[in-house]
Design an enzyme around this catalytic site. Sequence first.
Site, PDB file in Angstrom:
ATOM      1  N   GLU A 163       0.801  -1.226   0.000  1.00 21.66           N
ATOM      2  CA  GLU A 163       0.000   0.000   0.000  1.00 21.66           C
ATOM      3  C   GLU A 163       0.837   1.281   0.000  1.00 21.66           C
ATOM      4  OE1 GLU A 163      -2.874  -0.237   3.199  1.00 21.66           O
ATOM      5  OE2 GLU A 163      -4.030  -1.747   2.126  1.00 21.66           O
ATOM      6  N   GLU A 355      -5.039  -8.687   0.804  1.00 22.53           N
ATOM      7  CA  GLU A 355      -5.654  -8.404   2.111  1.00 22.53           C
ATOM      8  C   GLU A 355      -7.146  -8.194   1.927  1.00 22.53           C
ATOM      9  OE1 GLU A 355      -4.089  -5.115   4.431  1.00 22.53           O
ATOM     10  OE2 GLU A 355      -2.032  -5.735   4.017  1.00 22.53           O
TER      11      GLU A 355
HETATM   12  C1  FCB Z   1      -4.208  -2.206   5.573  1.00 23.59           C
HETATM   13  C2  FCB Z   1      -2.783  -2.499   6.005  1.00 23.59           C
HETATM   14  C3  FCB Z   1      -2.669  -3.556   7.065  1.00 23.59           C
HETATM   15  C4  FCB Z   1      -3.774  -3.465   8.074  1.00 23.59           C
HETATM   16  C5  FCB Z   1      -5.119  -3.404   7.417  1.00 23.59           C
HETATM   17  C6  FCB Z   1      -6.292  -3.361   8.345  1.00 23.59           C
HETATM   18  O1  FCB Z   1      -4.286  -0.907   5.122  1.00 23.59           O
HETATM   19  O2  FCB Z   1      -2.031  -2.911   4.904  1.00 23.59           O
HETATM   20  O3  FCB Z   1      -1.398  -3.473   7.644  1.00 23.59           O
HETATM   21  O4  FCB Z   1      -3.546  -2.422   8.931  1.00 23.59           O
HETATM   22  O5  FCB Z   1      -5.175  -2.285   6.569  1.00 23.59           O
END
Ligand code: FCB
Length: 451
Positions: A163, A355
Amino acid sequence: MAFPKGFVWGAATAAYQIEGAAREDGKGESVWDMMCRRPGAVWNGQTGDVACDHYHRWRADVALMKRMGLRGYRLSISWPRVLPAGVGQVNPKGLAFYDRLVDRLLEAGIEPFVTLFHWDYPHALYCRGGWLNRASADWFAEYAHVVVSKLGDRVRHWMTHNEPQCFVGLGHSEGRHAPGDRLPWAEVLRIAHHALLAHGKGVQAIRAAARAPCRVGFAPVGVVKIPASSAKKDIAAARRDMFAVAAANVWNNTWWMDPVFFGRYPADGLKLFEKDLPPIRPGDMKTIGQPLDFFGANIYSGSLVRAGKGGKAEAVPFKPGHDLTAFKWYVAPESLYWGPKFFQERYKLPVYITENGMSGNDWPALDGRVPDAHRIDFTRRYLLALERAIREGVDVRGYFHWSIMDNFEWAEGFKERFGLVHVDYTTQKRTPKDSAYWYKKVIATNGKSLK
Ligand code: FCB
């Protein structure tokens, strides 16, 4: 169920959020170690000093993952644990930790997916200008070389950045994440350029150092636009909006992804940011645009878009009372349908959901169980949306739930619980939540139990 054979059912974490051992075995300080000491920066003054103590409990944690049947585990490496000053002297104990962890994962039949940079930037390099310094791209390449030289005979999936929107935007523009800076837009764009350059040089370093065939990608935030209806014009408007740069902030896709996948910045952004553009040297875009093997996207939510006047994209607010997670993020399962679909249309690479998940107010009940019906329902809806995308031909290779266990949620401290496994931070006791048992079944049936 269309999940292909070999689909990687996984879960994810990041070093700073779980490891703890912040000052042990020769680890250097990261910008997050510093940020946590800044008054008011983190909820209730909490820190990642101990976090889930994974640095000492990794054997038991891997055993837990194995019991759940995980096929893949996305972890990140702490740069200052490996290189305390960011470059130069290697810390053998730090590297040895990841070496053992990778071995143990492979023994357990769990494929490691390794992210090199998940935000814990070496403080020593921050003192040398950090990402504002163009040399940061070479520093990152050096770090990548060190890590991949050690683990690259076994790790087959690598990601450079997690990110970039967040560490650049939240870290250097909004100041809510480490290093907590609020810089003018031109400097933010300069940082973004250096981060992209670091990605490109990092990919080159990975490929040069790997001693086994490997696949390389990165894991940006997937900013997803969901058509407000199934009308063709709304779908077209959502697609256009998802790949537009419309404002001087980091919350878009193409400023980050077009350079990486096409070797150029998007024309609308170049025009919009004309006065603030960073120096782009000859060859930079080619370096940034290294060929990649997969597209990783972190997708938690999305926003609705419809075609307004003349087909112009128009944001549609969620209805009052729309489903929210504990973090107050909108629940939008369709983001896991439209996200992968639109991303693959444009960038044409196999997709991994690197994620996805939600935070809940989870606690152990009197009977010892940790009931988290919301997480089960949330994940079921999102996975069904993902399955629909796969059924329609989108090449999705894996899904990493965020997170395997509750952990240090950056500026929110331990307030937001994202885990499939509950962590009691006082005793470090791990308790699989109901969702962990549920996910185990999803994995064992390759998704059939979702029906
Ligand atoms: C994302 C991050 C991760 C975690 C999630 C909830 O933005 O990559 O580290 O904090 O959110």
